[in-house]
Design a protein around this motif. Structure first.
Motif, mmCIF file in Angstrom:
data_model
loop_
_atom_site.group_PDB
_atom_site.id
_atom_site.type_symbol
_atom_site.label_atom_id
_atom_site.label_comp_id
_atom_site.label_asym_id
_atom_site.label_seq_id
_atom_site.Cartn_x
_atom_site.Cartn_y
_atom_site.Cartn_z
ATOM 1 N N GLY A 74 0.801 -1.221 0.000
ATOM 2 C CA GLY A 74 0.000 0.000 0.000
ATOM 3 C C GLY A 74 0.823 1.254 0.000
ATOM 4 N N ASN A 75 1.541 1.497 1.082
ATOM 5 C CA ASN A 75 2.363 2.703 1.177
ATOM 6 C C ASN A 75 3.822 2.448 0.818
ATOM 7 O OD1 ASN A 75 0.168 4.220 2.105
ATOM 8 N ND2 ASN A 75 0.540 3.570 4.207
ATOM 9 N N LEU A 110 5.094 3.740 -5.685
ATOM 10 C CA LEU A 110 5.527 3.633 -4.294
ATOM 11 C C LEU A 110 6.841 4.390 -4.160
ATOM 12 C CD1 LEU A 110 4.780 -0.154 -3.751
ATOM 13 C CD2 LEU A 110 3.359 1.796 -3.105
ATOM 14 N N ASN A 147 2.735 1.086 11.096
ATOM 15 C CA ASN A 147 1.705 0.873 10.075
ATOM 16 C C ASN A 147 0.676 -0.163 10.518
ATOM 17 O OD1 ASN A 147 4.475 1.431 8.538
ATOM 18 N ND2 ASN A 147 2.801 2.426 7.416
#
Length: 183
Positions: A74-75, A110, A147
């Motif tokens: 995701g990140n 990313l 996270n």
């Protein structure tokens, strides 16, 4: 010429062979018994990990010389298994595989790659740092809480989390799932 391919399940024996060829380097430095199963892997490991990771194989002159697993979390991108086949170290394969992974992460927009390194694996830590990785944390509690705990299932006792910040990729350089580099 080094070529990178995304491994199909039929190539997981090649992946396992590369990982297992390095087990002797980790056997004495792993702190708890459960972690050994992540460094000397069997068919069950392959069946469990193939559906949740993208595996890439590096091939040079018809021989598989290295591999890595990649996950877009995701990140950031997470590199879980990064191995050069024993006997092929110090030939530049690791750097070239990492370049591929960086391009892949950039193509997915990313801007960070993360991975773990065993605190006693100086050879691995030195290699990663020479590729631009920096220590983010060696504090287990801190790592497991980052996270919302996304990396907790990958953490092994005695590890440090390393991070590399990536510069944005120019649109003309986007890649797909295959990659070749001239030597």
């Amino acid at each position: 010429m080094l070529s990178m391919i995304r491994a199909s399940f039929s190539l997981m024996d090649e992946i396992r062979e590369i990982i297992n060829s390095n087990y002797h380097m980790y056997e004495k430095i792993l702190l708890i018994q459960e972690d050994h199963n992540e460094h000397f892997v069997n068919e069950q490991w392959a069946e469990q990990n193939f559906p949740i990771r993208e595996f890439y194989l590096a091939r040079d002159n018809g021989e598989y010389v290295g591999m890595a697993s990649y996950q877009n979390l995701g990140n950031f991108a997470y590199i879980g298994y990064f191995y050069i086949k024993f006997g092929f170290h110090r030939k530049g394969y690791g750097r070239r595989i990492m370049q591929f992974l960086e391009m892949k992460a950039k193509s997915e927009q990313l801007n960070e790659i993360r991975l773990f390194v065993n605190d006693s694996a100086d050879w691995a830590e030195n290699a990663y740092k020479s590729m631009g990785f920096q220590e983010k944390s060696s504090n287990k509690t801190e790592i497991l809480l980052m996270n919302q705990g996304i990396l907790s299932k990958y953490y092994e006792e005695g590890q440090t989390l390393l991070v590399k910040t990536l510069s944005p990729l120019k649109p003309a350089n986007l890649i797909n799932n295959s990659f070749s580099m001239e030597e």
